[in-house]
Write a protein that holds these residues in place. Structure first.
Motif, PDB file in Angstrom:
ATOM      1  N   LEU A 328       7.784 100.795  14.988  1.00 17.46           N
ATOM      2  CA  LEU A 328       7.697 101.522  16.264  1.00 17.46           C
ATOM      3  C   LEU A 328       8.185 100.680  17.432  1.00 17.46           C
ATOM      4  O   LEU A 328       8.994 101.133  18.251  1.00 17.46           O
ATOM      5  CB  LEU A 328       6.258 101.975  16.504  1.00 17.46           C
ATOM      6  N   HIS A 329       7.708  99.440  17.505  1.00 20.29           N
ATOM      7  CA  HIS A 329       8.011  98.648  18.695  1.00 20.29           C
ATOM      8  C   HIS A 329       9.359  97.940  18.592  1.00 20.29           C
ATOM      9  O   HIS A 329      10.173  97.986  19.521  1.00 20.29           O
ATOM     10  CB  HIS A 329       6.907  97.612  18.926  1.00 20.29           C
ATOM     11  N   GLN A 330       9.609  97.296  17.449  1.00 22.91           N
ATOM     12  CA  GLN A 330      10.815  96.486  17.338  1.00 22.91           C
ATOM     13  C   GLN A 330      12.035  97.303  16.902  1.00 22.91           C
ATOM     14  O   GLN A 330      13.117  97.135  17.442  1.00 22.91           O
ATOM     15  CB  GLN A 330      10.564  95.337  16.357  1.00 22.91           C
ATOM     16  N   LYS A 331      11.848  98.170  15.915  1.00 15.58           N
ATOM     17  CA  LYS A 331      12.991  98.931  15.410  1.00 15.58           C
ATOM     18  C   LYS A 331      13.295 100.139  16.303  1.00 15.58           C
ATOM     19  O   LYS A 331      14.456 100.420  16.609  1.00 15.58           O
ATOM     20  CB  LYS A 331      12.751  99.391  13.987  1.00 15.58           C
ATOM     21  N   SER A 332      12.237 100.864  16.706  1.00 17.59           N
ATOM     22  CA  SER A 332      12.450 102.097  17.479  1.00 17.59           C
ATOM     23  C   SER A 332      12.381 101.881  18.978  1.00 17.59           C
ATOM     24  O   SER A 332      12.692 102.798  19.748  1.00 17.59           O
ATOM     25  CB  SER A 332      11.409 103.148  17.062  1.00 17.59           C
ATOM     26  N   GLY A 333      11.936 100.713  19.419  1.00 18.27           N
ATOM     27  CA  GLY A 333      11.944 100.392  20.842  1.00 18.27           C
ATOM     28  C   GLY A 333      10.844 101.041  21.650  1.00 18.27           C
ATOM     29  O   GLY A 333      10.963 101.158  22.875  1.00 18.27           O
ATOM     30  N   LEU A 334       9.753 101.469  21.011  1.00 22.28           N
ATOM     31  CA  LEU A 334       8.658 102.066  21.769  1.00 22.28           C
ATOM     32  C   LEU A 334       7.953 101.006  22.602  1.00 22.28           C
ATOM     33  O   LEU A 334       7.922  99.824  22.249  1.00 22.28           O
ATOM     34  CB  LEU A 334       7.648 102.733  20.821  1.00 22.28           C
ATOM     35  N   SER A 335       7.373 101.454  23.696  1.00 20.89           N
ATOM     36  CA  SER A 335       6.616 100.540  24.550  1.00 20.89           C
ATOM     37  C   SER A 335       5.392 100.030  23.801  1.00 20.89           C
ATOM     38  O   SER A 335       4.941 100.628  22.820  1.00 20.89           O
ATOM     39  CB  SER A 335       6.171 101.260  25.822  1.00 20.89           C
ATOM     40  N   LEU A 336       4.842  98.941  24.304  1.00 18.02           N
ATOM     41  CA  LEU A 336       3.620  98.412  23.686  1.00 18.02           C
ATOM     42  C   LEU A 336       2.480  99.415  23.806  1.00 18.02           C
ATOM     43  O   LEU A 336       1.647  99.533  22.904  1.00 18.02           O
ATOM     44  CB  LEU A 336       3.240  97.078  24.340  1.00 18.02           C
TER      45      LEU A 336
END
Length: 640
Positions: A328-336
């Motif tokens: 979610l965070h690293q691959k898809s770029g979602l916020s923390l």
């Protein structure tokens, strides 16, 4: 069958032959006595020609005349005959011609074939440790450690395979392991499940129903036990489990109706003003978009049809290489913040999330009338005196003769161990317990699995009330679970015996993960008092009035026989650990839900036992019985 001599010797096989599979070869010596080398081979049926393939060689004596052997049929085997020859090369017996089917199933990418138990590969690995062909009888003695569902089922499978020299050693004083129903008073209807409690059947999918097939083994087991027992005392009867209704309560962010009551799910669905925006709707949309590829129609249909193929495909897609947090965070770029909303900033396992999402999409469920304990107790008449209680195993050792020594102490400070020895030991104990045992030298990967497999934690509190007051509301609550943000977690109502007078038992708190750890750190008194506060906030004075003061509290991390709830594999652990469970090390086999692809569920424990017992049967040359086991229990995910 044809035999060149007048001894009446015969050779036969147990089934039609299939390339790249195992089969039993049966040798009837007739009046012939063989002393010395016995060679089995196959090739052209012309008795005068040389055999093209040596199946195996063993030594026989007048006292030892083995009659059953194992053949790993080569992938390029052609039509021909099997020969048995003595040390001088004389033909003792010759089979009739056989034909070989070359049809075999391919499951997906070769790299992930190791996610399935392949008995041919297992047999060849075991044979590499020997210097002679596998000749067998049924004299082996098998020990089973643990009388949870995997251990009990392993006993039944051995029994039905004709292996009667086995016993089950259980540390606790009851059957079932984490299957644990608490009964209040002498009532058979006022009870609550403190472990597993339900089985999904199907999902409403458009205008169709999508079956949830990976729990079929549970229903097949219940049917088998009912047939074997044949009495009302041990009958296992499934009834509808109510997962959710419009009348269940919906209490979030303190929102109530104008008259102060907690709204129902139906009222909240019909009135948007009863939903208080907590500022997470944007996060939910972002997470949904980032994870939509996990929950497609194709995935749901594959998981419905064959969970093991779905698992192999998930690994092929790389889902075991990422944590859910990293995806979610690293691959898809979602916020923390969005990642925290979805995962609590815990790593998370994508396959586990896929499996849970599919399973809990179910709209039709079952449970067992009288409690899931009845499933465990159904083994009582079948296994008889095979179970010994109060044996707290804490050591496995390999003896000089190759047998496995299972050892335990009567008291913790005793300096000497009690022991029993077996040809094989099937361990159906959670790794949370096994990791504290003294163990023989094991391969690195298996040792790592025992030491490092992740586990989830859960606590439950059941409360008894003098009557089922929730069934008497204006909108009566008959089964189902509330939707709340209270600390208690899931709050569920009994699905059995609606309208019955007398005491009723509510599952007042079911909290897992960090919540399970948080509650486990409390004293029992503190925990129950905190749960009561939430129940009183939800139901008001009537709950205070009707509460009898009787309760049960189970936090599985505090249980000396479990030390955890269910396996929760970390990223990479399935891909790395699964193949290690398919190896037999010094006669030891590990089973249990933690060794299957779908943790926490009874079906995972049962299917691990099918694999574990098949390993023992193949190890001792009982291929026919192993094939019968796989066919009877529809274990398509195993290759024999």
């Amino acid at each position: 069958m044809a035999a060149p001599a007048s001894s009446g010797a015969q050779l036969s096989i147990d089934d039609s032959l299939q390339a790249d599979s195992l089969t039993n070869i049966f040798l009837d010596y007739g009046t012939k006595t063989v002393d010395g080398t016995l060679t089995l081979s196959y090739g052209s049926c012309d008795a005068g020609s040389e055999s093209t393939h040596i199946i195996g060689i063993t030594e026989v004596t007048s006292e030892f005349q083995p009659t059953k052997f194992v053949w790993a049929v080569p992938s390029d085997a052609q039509t021909g005959c099997i020969f048995a020859k003595d040390a001088a090369g004389n033909i003792i017996a010759q089979s009739e011609p056989y034909s070989v089917s070359t049809k075999f199933s391919k499951r997906g990418h070769p790299e992930f074939e190791d996610m399935y138990f392949d008995a041919v590969k297992f047999h060849k690995s075991q044979m590499a440790k020997r210097d002679k062909i596998h000749a067998s009888d049924k004299s082996e003695k098998i020990g089973i450690v643990g009388a949870g569902m995997s251990g009990l089922f392993a006993g039944l499978l051995l029994e039905q395979a004709g292996i009667h020299n086995y016993e089950i050693l259980e540390a606790n004083d009851r059957l079932g392991g984490r299957v644990h129903t608490t009964y209040f008073g002498n009532s058979s209807t006022a009870y609550q499940e403190m472990g597993p409690m339900r089985f999904p059947i199907s999902i409403d999918y458009g205008d169709k129903k999508l079956p949830v097939t990976d729990h079929n083994s549970v229903f097949a087991l219940a049917k088998e036990l009912n047939k074997l027992n044949g009495d009302e005392e041990h009958k296992i009867e499934f009834i509808k489990w109510i997962q959710s209704t419009d009348n269940n309560l919906s209490y979030r962010n303190g929102v109530r109706l104008p008259d102060g009551r907690v709204p129902t799910k139906g009222q909240v669905a019909a009135n948007a003003t009863l939903v208080k925006d907590s500022g997470t709707s944007e996060f939910a949309a972002q997470v949904g978009e980032a994870t939509e590829e996990f929950y497609t129609d194709d995935w749901f249909k594959l998981m419905s049809k064959d969970m093991y193929k779905a698992h192999a495909k998930a690994l092929e897609e790389g889902y075991d290489d990422w944590s859910e947090w990293s995806w979610l965070h690293q691959k898809s770029g979602l916020s923390l913040n969005a990642t925290d909303y979805a995962t609590g900033l815990q790593p998370g396992n994508i396959w586990e999330d896929m499996y849970d999402t599919f399973t809990f999409s179910a709209t039709d469920w079952r449970t067992i009338q009288g409690g899931l304990n009845r499933l465990a107790k159904g083994f009582d008449p079948v296994l008889g005196d095979k179970v010994s209680f109060g044996i707290k195993v804490s050591k496995l050792a390999v003896e000089d003769d190759g047998q496995v020594s299972v050892q335990w102490k009567d008291k913790p400070y005793d300096e000497t161990y009690n022991s029993k020895s077996y040809d094989n030991v099937i361990v159906g104990v959670p790794f949370t317990i096994v990791r504290n045992w003294h163990l023989p030298e094991l391969p690195y990967t298996l040792k790592s699995a025992i030491k490092n497999m992740g586990y989830s934690q859960a606590c439950k509190v059941a409360l008894e009330f003098s009557e089922r007051f929730w069934e008497q509301y204006e909108f009566p609550i008959k089964g189902g679970c509330d939707s709340t943000d209270l600390s208690a977690g899931n709050i569920c109502y009994p699905s059995n015996n609606f309208g019955q007078e007398g005491p009723g038992v509510m599952l007042a708190s079911y909290s897992s993960g960090d919540g399970g750890l948080r509650f486990a750190s409390m004293t029992e008194e503190q925990h129950v008092a905190r749960v009561l506060e939430d129940i009183f906030e939800l139901h008001g004075d009537i709950a205070k009035e009707k509460y009898t003061g009787n309760y049960d509290r189970v936090c599985w991390i505090l249980d000396e026989f479990q030390s955890g709830s269910w396996a929760a594999a970390e990223p990479g652990q399935h891909k790395l650990y699964m193949p290690s469970y398919f190896e037999m090390n010094d006669g030891i086999v590990f089973v249990g839900e933690h060794t299957d692809i779908k943790h926490a569920w009874i079906s995972a424990a049962l299917e691990s036992s099918i694999r574990g017992v098949a390993m023992v049967l193949v190890e001792h040359g009982h291929i026919k019985e192993a094939k019968q086991l796989v066919k009877k229990w529809d274990a398509k995910w195993m290759k024999i």
